[in-house]
Design a protein around this motif. Structure first.
Motif, short mmCIF file in Angstrom:
data_model
loop_
_atom_site.label_atom_id
_atom_site.label_comp_id
_atom_site.label_asym_id
_atom_site.label_seq_id
_atom_site.Cartn_x
_atom_site.Cartn_y
_atom_site.Cartn_z
N ARG A 321 0.81 -1.22 0.00
CA ARG A 321 0.00 0.00 0.00
C ARG A 321 0.85 1.27 0.00
NH1 ARG A 321 -3.41 0.43 5.10
NH2 ARG A 321 -1.69 1.83 5.57
N GLU A 322 2.00 1.18 0.64
CA GLU A 322 2.83 2.38 0.77
C GLU A 322 4.30 1.99 0.90
OE1 GLU A 322 1.66 4.70 4.24
OE2 GLU A 322 3.45 5.95 4.00
N VAL A 323 5.17 2.85 0.39
CA VAL A 323 6.62 2.58 0.48
C VAL A 323 7.25 3.80 1.15
CG1 VAL A 323 8.72 2.14 -0.85
CG2 VAL A 323 6.53 1.26 -1.66
N ARG A 324 8.02 3.55 2.20
CA ARG A 324 8.62 4.68 2.92
C ARG A 324 10.15 4.61 2.85
NH1 ARG A 324 5.07 3.88 8.33
NH2 ARG A 324 3.04 4.39 7.43
N GLY A 325 10.76 5.75 2.63
CA GLY A 325 12.22 5.81 2.57
C GLY A 325 12.72 5.46 1.18
N GLU A 326 13.99 5.69 0.95
CA GLU A 326 14.61 5.37 -0.34
C GLU A 326 15.57 4.21 -0.12
OE1 GLU A 326 13.57 6.84 -3.04
OE2 GLU A 326 12.31 8.15 -1.80
N PHE A 327 15.44 3.18 -0.97
CA PHE A 327 16.37 2.06 -0.81
C PHE A 327 16.61 1.39 -2.16
CE2 PHE A 327 12.07 0.90 0.57
CZ PHE A 327 11.75 -0.16 -0.28
N PRO A 328 17.81 0.86 -2.37
CA PRO A 328 18.08 0.15 -3.62
C PRO A 328 17.53 -1.27 -3.57
CG PRO A 328 20.07 0.26 -2.31
CD PRO A 328 19.00 0.99 -1.53
N GLU A 329 17.44 -1.90 -4.75
CA GLU A 329 17.03 -3.30 -4.86
C GLU A 329 17.91 -4.17 -3.95
OE1 GLU A 329 17.15 -4.25 -9.02
OE2 GLU A 329 17.50 -6.37 -8.58
N GLY A 330 17.31 -5.16 -3.32
CA GLY A 330 18.09 -6.07 -2.47
C GLY A 330 18.21 -5.64 -1.02
N SER A 331 17.65 -4.46 -0.69
CA SER A 331 17.78 -3.98 0.69
C SER A 331 16.83 -4.71 1.63
CB SER A 331 17.40 -2.49 0.78
OG SER A 331 18.17 -1.76 -0.10
N ALA A 332 17.23 -4.78 2.89
CA ALA A 332 16.32 -5.31 3.91
C ALA A 332 15.41 -4.18 4.37
CB ALA A 332 17.11 -5.86 5.09
N VAL A 333 14.12 -4.46 4.34
CA VAL A 333 13.14 -3.42 4.71
C VAL A 333 12.20 -3.98 5.77
CG1 VAL A 333 13.19 -2.25 2.47
CG2 VAL A 333 11.57 -4.13 2.84
N LYS A 334 11.67 -3.10 6.58
CA LYS A 334 10.66 -3.53 7.55
C LYS A 334 9.33 -3.68 6.82
CE LYS A 334 12.50 -1.08 11.49
NZ LYS A 334 12.38 0.12 12.29
N VAL A 335 8.57 -4.70 7.19
CA VAL A 335 7.25 -4.89 6.61
C VAL A 335 6.23 -4.54 7.70
CG1 VAL A 335 5.67 -6.53 5.52
CG2 VAL A 335 8.14 -6.72 5.13
N LEU A 336 5.43 -3.52 7.41
CA LEU A 336 4.47 -3.05 8.41
C LEU A 336 3.04 -3.37 7.99
CD1 LEU A 336 5.92 0.55 9.04
CD2 LEU A 336 6.55 -1.58 10.17
N GLY A 337 2.21 -3.65 8.98
CA GLY A 337 0.80 -3.91 8.71
C GLY A 337 -0.05 -2.72 9.10
N PRO A 338 -1.37 -2.93 9.19
CA PRO A 338 -2.26 -1.84 9.56
C PRO A 338 -1.84 -1.25 10.92
CG PRO A 338 -3.49 -3.80 8.92
CD PRO A 338 -2.07 -4.20 8.96
N GLY A 339 -1.95 0.05 11.05
CA GLY A 339 -1.56 0.69 12.30
C GLY A 339 -0.05 0.67 12.49
N ASP A 340 0.67 0.41 11.41
CA ASP A 340 2.14 0.38 11.45
C ASP A 340 2.72 -0.70 12.35
OD1 ASP A 340 2.32 2.31 9.59
OD2 ASP A 340 3.13 3.87 10.91
#
Ligand code: GLU
Length: 401
Positions: A321-340
């Motif tokens: 639904r939404e992407v936050r921050g800038e990151f290149p392909e292959g980065s580890a990202v947090k996956v957030l659900g409703p209410g963050d």
């Protein structure tokens, strides 16, 4: 010959047996143990520790030391008053100054016991990159196989963010995972974790064993004074939780007791013992969850939560639904659900810019939008670590450390 080694995730409540059945042990020593406020490095303390560490490393057991104390001892060496706030560059400069003396003390003290030491300085960036992480592992294994004791510290002189945020508790936890060690011993200047804030409750007692770090313990720890150095008690608990999640044990104990390691090895009920999780993350997933993550976040739709959390599915673009921050392909990202709420951490097959273009689309629509083929999964299930929803609070605290 070592007795039967502990299997990953197998809990051991007896400190003597735990040490006896560990092939690799990471020992972390805090600044508050190695230096007294306003004074330089305490050589007597280093000698006492070296003797005990050498005994711990007898036979086939391998010992890696994570040592703080560079900043505290370098500051005294530079003649800077301990109550004056240092600028970042001053801190980095005194770290370099102190590190030399620290290694000299270890080199000489271990030599008395026929042991060699090697200096290894790491930054968070070294652990974030999978290639560098794996390379550091091979180098450390080589040193350990040679019977050398690696002495690791954060490379404070070059790591700008780390010197402010990082602490060696966290570094030691990452190294426990990296080496596949069964045990981390965290030597600090208090007797262990207490069940309450001793300033408010004089009856506060040492907790001998922690089966699982929960939100309540994190709360209690965050209020506890003690531990000089960057981390404080909360960072010891967070680090122990990370160690537990890779299937290993932690003992937090008082390094100012002259014979602390010998007594733990003899089985004395000292410090706080944290047990491993019975179903730990494998080393790579542990690395994804705790070492790799940068600042990026991907928020998923309510409908994507169950497939991810309960059915172990990959995350598709349609669920984003939404992407936050800038990151290149292959980065580890947090996956957030409703209410963050934090659902997990995973390696994104998409750079943030591309993901913003394709979020919400079905797989068949992606190539058309991007003008090229791209993986169906935004995060493949093999590269995704999902946390228990009822642990949301503890996990949030871990990931923000
Ligand atoms: N790397 C710092 C030092 O050697 C210490 C960090 C910490 O206290 O955790 O002084």
């Amino acid at each position: 010959m070592l007795p039967a080694l502990l299997t990953n995730g197998e809990a051991c409540l007896n400190r003597a047996e735990l040490i006896a059945r560990s092939r690799r042990v990471v020992v972390k020593v805090g600044s508050g143990v190695l230096t007294a406020q306003g004074h330089g490095l305490d050589w007597d303390r280093v000698r006492l520790l070296a003797g005990q560490l050498a005994r711990l490393a007898e036979g086939e057991r391998q010992v890696l030391l994570v040592s703080s104390g560079a900043v505290a001892s370098g500051r005294a060496k530079a003649g800077l008053p301990y109550d004056r706030e240092l600028t970042l560059n001053e801190k980095q400069a005194v770290a370099a100054l102190g590190q030399a003396g620290l290694m000299q003390a270890y080199e000489e003290s271990f030599a008395e016991h026929g042991k060699k030491v090697a200096q290894v300085l790491l930054t968070a960036a070294d652990l974030r990159s999978r290639t560098r992480f794996v390379n550091a592992r091979s180098t450390l294994y080589t040193l350990l196989d040679w019977g050398v004791i690696p002495v690791v510290n954060e490379n404070d002189t070059v790591s700008v963010a780390e010197i402010k945020l990082g602490d060696n508790d966290n570094l030691a936890a990452m190294l426990t995972n990296l080496l596949g060690a069964e045990l981390m011993i965290n030597l600090t200047n208090v007797d262990g974790i207490l069940d309450a804030d001793p300033r408010l409750n004089p009856q506060a007692q040492r907790i001998p064993v922690v089966e699982k770090v929960d939100a309540q313990l994190l709360q209690a720890a965050s209020a506890q004074p003690g531990a000089v150095g960057l981390g404080g008690i909360l960072s010891k608990v967070r680090a122990a939780d990370k160690v537990a999640r890779c299937g290993a044990h932690t003992i937090v104990a008082n390094g100012l007791k002259d014979d602390i390691l010998d007594r733990l090895q003899a089985g004395d009920d000292l410090g706080t013992l944290f047990l491993p999780r019975p179903t730990p993350l494998n080393s790579r997933k542990h690395w994804i969850a705790f070492a790799a993550a940068g600042g990026g976040e991907v928020v998923v739709d309510e409908g994507a939560v169950r497939p991810l959390v309960e059915r172990g599915k990959s995350l598709l673009a349609a669920g984003v639904r939404e992407v936050r921050g800038e990151f290149p392909e292959g980065s580890a990202v947090k996956v957030l659900g409703p209410g963050d709420c934090i659902l997990g951490v995973g390696l994104s097959n998409y750079a943030s810019r591309d993901l913003r273009q394709v979020m919400g689309l079905r797989s068949a629509e992606i190539a058309g939008r991007l003008g090229r083929e791209q993986a169906d999964e935004v995060i493949h299930r093999d590269n995704l670590v999902v946390f228990d929803l009822d642990e949301e609070e503890s996990v949030a605290c871990l990931l923000n450390s």
